[in-house]
Design a protein around this motif. Structure first.
Motif, PDB file in Angstrom:
ATOM      1  N   PHE A 267      75.494 -11.705  82.558  1.00 33.63           N
ATOM      2  CA  PHE A 267      75.096 -11.105  81.272  1.00 33.63           C
ATOM      3  C   PHE A 267      75.031 -12.198  80.219  1.00 33.63           C
ATOM      4  CE2 PHE A 267      76.078  -9.311  77.127  1.00 33.63           C
ATOM      5  CZ  PHE A 267      75.342  -8.143  77.076  1.00 33.63           C
ATOM      6  N   GLY A 268      73.933 -12.210  79.434  1.00 31.47           N
ATOM      7  CA  GLY A 268      73.793 -13.160  78.338  1.00 31.47           C
ATOM      8  C   GLY A 268      73.820 -12.458  77.001  1.00 31.47           C
ATOM      9  N   ALA A 269      72.693 -12.487  76.279  1.00 28.99           N
ATOM     10  CA  ALA A 269      72.643 -11.860  74.954  1.00 28.99           C
ATOM     11  C   ALA A 269      72.328 -10.372  75.017  1.00 28.99           C
ATOM     12  CB  ALA A 269      71.609 -12.573  74.075  1.00 28.99           C
ATOM     13  N   GLY A 270      71.896  -9.870  76.173  1.00 33.87           N
ATOM     14  CA  GLY A 270      71.596  -8.450  76.297  1.00 33.87           C
ATOM     15  C   GLY A 270      70.260  -8.048  75.712  1.00 33.87           C
ATOM     16  N   SER A 271      69.332  -9.005  75.574  1.00 36.83           N
ATOM     17  CA  SER A 271      68.062  -8.718  74.900  1.00 36.83           C
ATOM     18  C   SER A 271      66.897  -8.478  75.857  1.00 36.83           C
ATOM     19  CB  SER A 271      67.707  -9.883  73.957  1.00 36.83           C
ATOM     20  OG  SER A 271      67.651 -11.116  74.653  1.00 36.83           O
TER      21      SER A 271
ATOM     22  N   THR B 131      72.899 -20.218  72.478  1.00 35.85           N
ATOM     23  CA  THR B 131      71.627 -19.603  72.101  1.00 35.85           C
ATOM     24  C   THR B 131      70.687 -20.669  71.564  1.00 35.85           C
ATOM     25  OG1 THR B 131      72.241 -19.127  69.811  1.00 35.85           O
ATOM     26  CG2 THR B 131      72.839 -17.477  71.480  1.00 35.85           C
ATOM     27  N   ARG B 132      69.422 -20.327  71.516  1.00 30.82           N
ATOM     28  CA  ARG B 132      68.427 -21.302  71.056  1.00 30.82           C
ATOM     29  C   ARG B 132      68.677 -21.676  69.587  1.00 30.82           C
ATOM     30  NH1 ARG B 132      64.423 -19.244  67.931  1.00 30.82           N
ATOM     31  NH2 ARG B 132      64.333 -16.985  67.724  1.00 30.82           N
ATOM     32  N   LYS B 133      69.056 -20.710  68.758  1.00 34.94           N
ATOM     33  CA  LYS B 133      69.335 -21.025  67.356  1.00 34.94           C
ATOM     34  C   LYS B 133      70.562 -21.912  67.228  1.00 34.94           C
ATOM     35  CE  LYS B 133      67.204 -16.947  65.191  1.00 34.94           C
ATOM     36  NZ  LYS B 133      67.459 -15.730  64.364  1.00 34.94           N
ATOM     37  N   GLN B 134      71.571 -21.655  68.045  1.00 36.78           N
ATOM     38  CA  GLN B 134      72.776 -22.480  68.011  1.00 36.78           C
ATOM     39  C   GLN B 134      72.450 -23.920  68.388  1.00 36.78           C
ATOM     40  OE1 GLN B 134      75.772 -21.284  70.836  1.00 36.78           O
ATOM     41  NE2 GLN B 134      76.954 -23.163  70.572  1.00 36.78           N
TER      42      GLN B 134
ATOM     43  N   ALA C  23      63.773 -13.205  70.280  1.00 39.55           N
ATOM     44  CA  ALA C  23      65.194 -12.871  70.221  1.00 39.55           C
ATOM     45  C   ALA C  23      66.025 -14.146  70.299  1.00 39.55           C
ATOM     46  CB  ALA C  23      65.555 -11.946  71.374  1.00 39.55           C
ATOM     47  N   ASP C  24      67.230 -14.117  69.713  1.00 33.15           N
ATOM     48  CA  ASP C  24      68.117 -15.276  69.803  1.00 33.15           C
ATOM     49  C   ASP C  24      68.839 -15.221  71.137  1.00 33.15           C
ATOM     50  OD1 ASP C  24      69.355 -17.623  69.087  1.00 33.15           O
ATOM     51  OD2 ASP C  24      70.947 -16.640  67.943  1.00 33.15           O
ATOM     52  N   ALA C  25      68.071 -15.419  72.183  1.00 34.75           N
ATOM     53  CA  ALA C  25      68.579 -15.280  73.544  1.00 34.75           C
ATOM     54  C   ALA C  25      69.436 -16.480  73.937  1.00 34.75           C
ATOM     55  CB  ALA C  25      67.412 -15.136  74.517  1.00 34.75           C
ATOM     56  N   THR C  26      70.253 -16.306  74.971  1.00 33.12           N
ATOM     57  CA  THR C  26      71.021 -17.419  75.509  1.00 33.12           C
ATOM     58  C   THR C  26      70.112 -18.262  76.401  1.00 33.12           C
ATOM     59  OG1 THR C  26      71.746 -16.155  77.445  1.00 33.12           O
ATOM     60  CG2 THR C  26      73.169 -16.097  75.486  1.00 33.12           C
ATOM     61  N   LEU C  27      70.405 -19.565  76.465  1.00 31.16           N
ATOM     62  CA  LEU C  27      69.564 -20.446  77.272  1.00 31.16           C
ATOM     63  C   LEU C  27      69.700 -20.129  78.762  1.00 31.16           C
ATOM     64  CD1 LEU C  27      69.818 -23.873  75.452  1.00 31.16           C
ATOM     65  CD2 LEU C  27      68.251 -21.999  75.097  1.00 31.16           C
ATOM     66  N   GLY C  28      70.890 -19.676  79.186  1.00 27.42           N
ATOM     67  CA  GLY C  28      71.045 -19.271  80.580  1.00 27.42           C
ATOM     68  C   GLY C  28      70.151 -18.100  80.920  1.00 27.42           C
TER      69      GLY C  28
ATOM     70  N   TRP D  99      57.193 -16.471  60.043  1.00 26.47           N
ATOM     71  CA  TRP D  99      57.501 -16.320  61.459  1.00 26.47           C
ATOM     72  C   TRP D  99      58.610 -15.310  61.698  1.00 26.47           C
ATOM     73  CZ3 TRP D  99      54.084 -17.315  64.802  1.00 26.47           C
ATOM     74  CH2 TRP D  99      53.104 -18.284  64.529  1.00 26.47           C
ATOM     75  N   GLN D 100      59.479 -15.109  60.702  1.00 26.41           N
ATOM     76  CA  GLN D 100      60.452 -14.042  60.849  1.00 26.41           C
ATOM     77  C   GLN D 100      59.751 -12.687  60.878  1.00 26.41           C
ATOM     78  OE1 GLN D 100      63.805 -14.375  61.504  1.00 26.41           O
ATOM     79  NE2 GLN D 100      63.531 -12.203  61.968  1.00 26.41           N
ATOM     80  N   ALA D 101      58.715 -12.552  60.059  1.00 30.88           N
ATOM     81  CA  ALA D 101      57.929 -11.316  60.084  1.00 30.88           C
ATOM     82  C   ALA D 101      57.301 -11.110  61.456  1.00 30.88           C
ATOM     83  CB  ALA D 101      56.856 -11.351  59.006  1.00 30.88           C
ATOM     84  N   ARG D 102      56.803 -12.195  62.066  1.00 28.55           N
ATOM     85  CA  ARG D 102      56.237 -12.079  63.419  1.00 28.55           C
ATOM     86  C   ARG D 102      57.318 -11.675  64.424  1.00 28.55           C
ATOM     87  NH1 ARG D 102      55.919 -11.060  67.744  1.00 28.55           N
ATOM     88  NH2 ARG D 102      54.731 -11.990  69.456  1.00 28.55           N
ATOM     89  N   HIS D 103      58.494 -12.285  64.321  1.00 26.38           N
ATOM     90  CA  HIS D 103      59.562 -11.955  65.261  1.00 26.38           C
ATOM     91  C   HIS D 103      60.096 -10.540  65.033  1.00 26.38           C
ATOM     92  CE1 HIS D 103      59.427 -15.784  67.047  1.00 26.38           C
ATOM     93  NE2 HIS D 103      60.135 -16.462  66.173  1.00 26.38           N
ATOM     94  N   ASP D 104      59.909 -10.008  63.834  1.00 30.09           N
ATOM     95  CA  ASP D 104      60.348  -8.646  63.541  1.00 30.09           C
ATOM     96  C   ASP D 104      59.396  -7.595  64.112  1.00 30.09           C
ATOM     97  OD1 ASP D 104      62.573  -9.489  62.146  1.00 30.09           O
ATOM     98  OD2 ASP D 104      61.652  -9.294  60.166  1.00 30.09           O
ATOM     99  N   ALA D 105      58.270  -8.032  64.668  1.00 31.22           N
ATOM    100  CA  ALA D 105      57.218  -7.081  65.052  1.00 31.22           C
ATOM    101  C   ALA D 105      57.722  -6.016  66.016  1.00 31.22           C
ATOM    102  CB  ALA D 105      56.027  -7.822  65.654  1.00 31.22           C
TER     103      ALA D 105
END
Length: 451
Positions: free
Chosen positions: A64-68, A108-111, A129-134, A310-316
């Protein structure tokens, strides 16, 4: 078994209903399926010991990673122990001079990009999503920057993996190329936890571009926007991102993100390079867009303006969910050769026009990947059947155009039925043989990819 895990991990072993439920539901429409217990791993040896214990007792193991995820990747459909890797979130090493970094899977990619802030480098893979790299490696994720920087497949140099019998192996390395033996790194990328559990990765880094410019441009139709994309790619313009949002998606984004974009089919662009190179790219693309009816070409050069765009795009995705409150998204995820993109989207829009369900369309059209977000009530069998019908039609069309049923989401539970149609019986038999060789007891994330 529970006593052994509890004794070994103490308060890092959890069997409460709340924790189990949290690890048994993703963003998909697939029914929730909670594990029997959760282990919060903090090291490769934690993972290996859990896997060894589970193998002794014939119990499935699900990472299990970020659950996204949106294809049911970590749902415990056969029960078992969930290994939560989010506490394995250390950046092990940054080798700025070699343009690579080694990280644990819960980073995570943001981290990672925050830790790279003062190095002049960045990690470009951005699935939204701020997913985990794993998790990103396990699903072969990509996202908005793939048109220039590629996917996780091209950006992982090596990894540490725990196998089904608890053995720990290292694949690949830090060299930029190697001809030594089978490419095991690529074998585990995209394997969705069914062949081994990734506990460390070495990833490529890139210099932060000297200049970055973003733009947004509305078009009179989706066809016109896609034609502009195809011409841009075929002319070899090294654009970093090209994203398409249809009019319905833009309307949803405006309400959700408080933007004021023209409610028409719209392309989002980003250009990376030297100041003169970025200006040249942007000018050429603006001319191409205008030749296809593009209007109101708006620039965003300040970092805060680009981030907002780009936040607006990611919010889509979440914006689209608000078009039908209480709904769940049944997403499609096809990818086709760029020359067939306009034809594929045109036919797909005809499917949308015949449906009574709200269906926004958007995607990473620079590499031929687009999504429908079919908004349904999972408890309504008519809507579920309609979503299934549309999904089948879109996938069959993409496969007929020599494309794929999933450009980036992965197979999980939802795309299994299309594997033979895409790869053929022979190739799927090879996949089964690999699974049998590495996980003969079928304990690693069973029921995913291969039924």
């Amino acid at each position: 078994m529970a006593d052994a895990l509890s004794h070994r991990f103490g308060n890092r072993f959890a069997a409460s209903q709340a924790v189990r439920d949290l690890h048994g539901r993703d963003e998909s429409v697939h029914p929730a399926a909670a594990p029997d217990a959760v282990i919060f791993a903090e090291s490769t040896e934690d993972v290996a010991e859990t896997v060894r214990l589970c193998r002794e007792h014939g119990i499935p193991v699900i990472p299990f990673g970020a659950g996204s995820s949106v294809e049911g990747h970590f749902l415990a459909i056969h029960g078992g122990i969930c290994i939560d890797l989010t506490r394995m979130n250390r950046v092990v090493a940054i080798h700025a001079e070699d343009l690579d970094a080694t990280v644990q899977p819960g980073v995570t990619r943001k981290q990672l990009n925050a830790e790279l802030h003062d190095t002049g480098l960045f990690f470009p893979i951005d699935p939204g999503a701020d997913a985990t790299l794993g998790g990103m490696a396990a699903t072969r994720a990509s996202g908005t920057n793939a048109v220039r920087y590629g996917t996780m497949r091209e950006n992982v140099l090596g990894m540490t993996v725990v196998l089904a019998d608890g053995r720990i192996i290292r694949t690949g390395g830090r060299a930029k190329k190697s001809s030594a033996g089978y490419d095991l790194t690529r074998l585990f990328i995209g394997s969705e936890g069914t062949l081994g559990i990734i506990t460390e990765l070495t990833v490529k880094l890139y210099p932060v571009p000297e200049a970055i410019s973003s733009a947004v441009c509305a078009f009179p139709s989706v066809d016109a926007a896609v034609d502009a994309v195809i011409q841009t790619i075929q002319l070899g313009v090294p654009v970093a991102r090209i994203e398409l949002l249809d009019a319905l998606t833009i309307a949803a984004v405006n309400r959700y993100s408080k933007t004021t974009l023209k409610e028409a089919p719209t392309l989002f662009f980003e250009f990376h390079g030297s100041p003169s190179g970025v200006e040249e790219q942007a000018t050429l693309v603006q001319e191409l867009a205008a030749s296809h009816g593009g209007m109101d070409f708006e620039w965003a050069t300040r970092p805060e303006d680009r981030s907002r765009l780009w936040q607006a795009r990611h919010d889509a995705y979440f914006a689209c969910l608000q078009l039908k409150p209480g709904s769940r998204a049944f997403p499609t995820d096809v990818c086709v050769p760029i020359s067939r993109l306009a034809e594929c989207i045109r036919a797909t829009n005809e499917d949308i026009a015949r449906s009574t369900i709200p269906i926004p369309l958007f995607g990473h059209v620079g590499d031929g990947n687009f999504h429908l977000v079919v908004l349904i009530d999972p408890a309504n069998p008519q809507e579920v059947a309609e979503a299934e019908r549309i999904n089948h039609a879109v996938v069959e069309r993409a496969l007929a155009m020599e494309g794929t049923c999933t450009g980036e989401h992965g197979v999980g539970i939802g795309k299994q039925k299309f594997l033979v149609a895409e790869h053929g019986e022979g190739a799927v038999d090879v996949m089964r043989a690999l699974k049998q060789a590495l996980d003969p007891d079928n304990l690693l994330n069973p029921g995913k990819i291969l039924s």
